[in-house]
Design an enzyme around this catalytic site. Structure first.
Site, PDB file in Angstrom:
ATOM      1  N   GLN A  46       1.079  -1.382  -0.038  1.00  0.00           N
ATOM      2  CA  GLN A  46      -0.105  -0.057   0.068  1.00  0.00           C
ATOM      3  C   GLN A  46       0.820   1.196  -0.019  1.00  0.00           C
ATOM      4  OE1 GLN A  46      -3.284   0.041   2.790  1.00  0.00           O
ATOM      5  NE2 GLN A  46      -4.071   1.997   2.378  1.00  0.00           N
ATOM      6  N   ASP A  47       1.670   1.484   1.183  1.00  0.00           N
ATOM      7  CA  ASP A  47       2.424   2.666   1.243  1.00  0.00           C
ATOM      8  C   ASP A  47       3.880   2.343   1.868  1.00  0.00           C
ATOM      9  OD1 ASP A  47       1.265   2.829   3.401  1.00  0.00           O
ATOM     10  OD2 ASP A  47       1.012   5.092   3.485  1.00  0.00           O
ATOM     11  N   PRO A  48       4.754   3.064   1.850  1.00  0.00           N
ATOM     12  CA  PRO A  48       6.035   2.746   2.814  1.00  0.00           C
ATOM     13  C   PRO A  48       5.740   2.818   4.400  1.00  0.00           C
ATOM     14  CG  PRO A  48       6.440   4.580   0.965  1.00  0.00           C
ATOM     15  CD  PRO A  48       4.810   4.280   1.078  1.00  0.00           C
TER      16      PRO A  48
ATOM     17  N   VAL B 114       1.418   3.454  -3.340  1.00  0.00           N
ATOM     18  CA  VAL B 114       1.949   4.892  -3.140  1.00  0.00           C
ATOM     19  C   VAL B 114       3.422   4.708  -2.503  1.00  0.00           C
ATOM     20  CG1 VAL B 114       1.709   6.834  -1.526  1.00  0.00           C
ATOM     21  CG2 VAL B 114      -0.399   5.653  -2.141  1.00  0.00           C
TER      22      VAL B 114
ATOM     23  N   ASN C 185      -0.550   6.625   5.051  1.00  0.00           N
ATOM     24  CA  ASN C 185      -1.231   7.061   4.067  1.00  0.00           C
ATOM     25  C   ASN C 185      -1.430   8.822   3.688  1.00  0.00           C
ATOM     26  OD1 ASN C 185      -2.264   4.452   3.262  1.00  0.00           O
ATOM     27  ND2 ASN C 185      -3.708   4.552   5.356  1.00  0.00           N
TER      28      ASN C 185
END
EC number: 3.2.2.27
Length: 330
Positions: free
Chosen positions: A172-174, A233, A242
């Site tokens: 999803q994101d780091p 992302v 997020n």
């Protein structure tokens, strides 16, 4: 931690020895991957350990399949190191000139991806994304509050060339904690505590294919072999998960997924959790393989990630297509 300089992959392997070609062979014998060893180095871990079903060498090269696999792995390790060095140099140069920000178009240096994504950085959304990141980085120039570091933003693409991709794992994101994010989904640098999701991935690997659970979470060995570890992302603000969602990154990484779907065949996509599974609409299921399961987080791993057997299944699919399997052992 030892104070001596860590060895890189190249320190562990001598140049491949030339063998006399066999007149009876006109093609490479089949190979199977098992086991492996670990070493962080500056880019990746050790190459796949290949078990050769026959020792016959290739007529044209005089190398055994094991030597060929080792040489190819080392070639891509060296290439990823060069790409990383270019990005690091550009960031360092910008800072020496008083600039905190390097344009995104200068941080994706892997040529195969530039060819696969022609003109992507010239689109309006990419300009808006770049402007947003510039504001974020300039605002936080006195402290590293954006992760991963700029030179690692495109680490997934700079480490796994487009024509090398055979498996994709979408995150999803780091990670948003200090020192964790390294531009590869689920991966953390050696020395960092294993996040729960990554530990659960290792537990499933152990049960599925017998890999021992490593002490580190650096997945670059997978990336060099052709596993694209792609977050939807690619940046995040410190301690704010997020925080960079819906700023343009999703459009960019959707373009990455679509380019794979449209321009390649036989790629195995591992989609864990609802967020990743929504990306299936971008993938042509008549050309590629899509494996779905619950997310490996501590909250959902027991609801369908454990026992999914995605790692053995991915290798089975690759081998059925005549593609070398992934050595999952770190």
């Amino acid at each position: 931690m030892a104070s001596s300089t860590p060895k890189t992959l190249m320190d562990f392997f001598q140049p491949a020895k030339r063998l006399k070609a066999s007149p009876s062979s006109s093609s490479f014998p089949a190979v199977s991957v098992a086991g492996g060893s670990r070493d962080l180095g500056s880019v990746a871990n050790s190459p796949p350990r290949v078990t050769v079903t026959t020792s016959v060498a290739d007529d044209s090269s005089g190398l055994t399949p094991e030597q060929i696999a080792r040489a190819e792995f080392n070639k891509f390790v060296a290439k990823s190191k060069r790409n990383l060095a270019v990005c690091s140099e550009r960031v360092t140069k910008a800072k020496s000139e008083g600039n905190c920000y390097v344009p995104l178009s200068e941080l994706l240096v892997e040529e195969s991806w530039l060819k696969a994504l022609p003109g992507e950085f010239h689109k309006p959304y990419a300009k808006s994304l770049s402007d947003f990141l510039e504001r974020e980085i300039i605002t936080d120039s006195k402290s590293p509050l954006i992760y991963p570091p700029q030179h690692l933003i495109f680490n997934a693409l700079n480490t796994t060339p487009f024509d090398r991709v055979k498996t994709v794992i979408i995150g999803q994101d780091p990670y948003h904690g200090p020192g964790q994010a390294m531009g590869l989904s689920f991966s953390v640098p050696e020395g960092e505590k294993l996040p729960s999701s990554l530990l659960n991935i290792f537990k499933e690997l152990h049960k599925d294919v017998g890999c021992s659970i490593p002490r580190h979470g650096n997945l670059q060995k997978w990336a060099v072999q052709g596993v694209l570890l792609l977050n939807a992302v690619l940046t995040v603000r410190s301690k704010q998960p997020n925080s960079h969602a819906k700023k343009g990154w999703e459009q960019f990484t959707d373009a990455v997924i679509q380019s794979i779907s449209q321009q390649k065949e036989g790629v195995v996509f591992l989609l864990w959790g609802r967020y990743a599974q929504e990306k299936s609409k971008l993938i042509d299921a008549t050309k590629h393989h899509i494996l779905t399961a619950a997310h490996p987080s501590g909250l959902s791993a027991n609801r369908g990630f454990f026992d999914c057997r995605h790692f053995s299944r991915a290798n089975q699919l690759l081998e059925e297509m005549g593609i070398p399997p992934i050595d999952w052992q770190l």
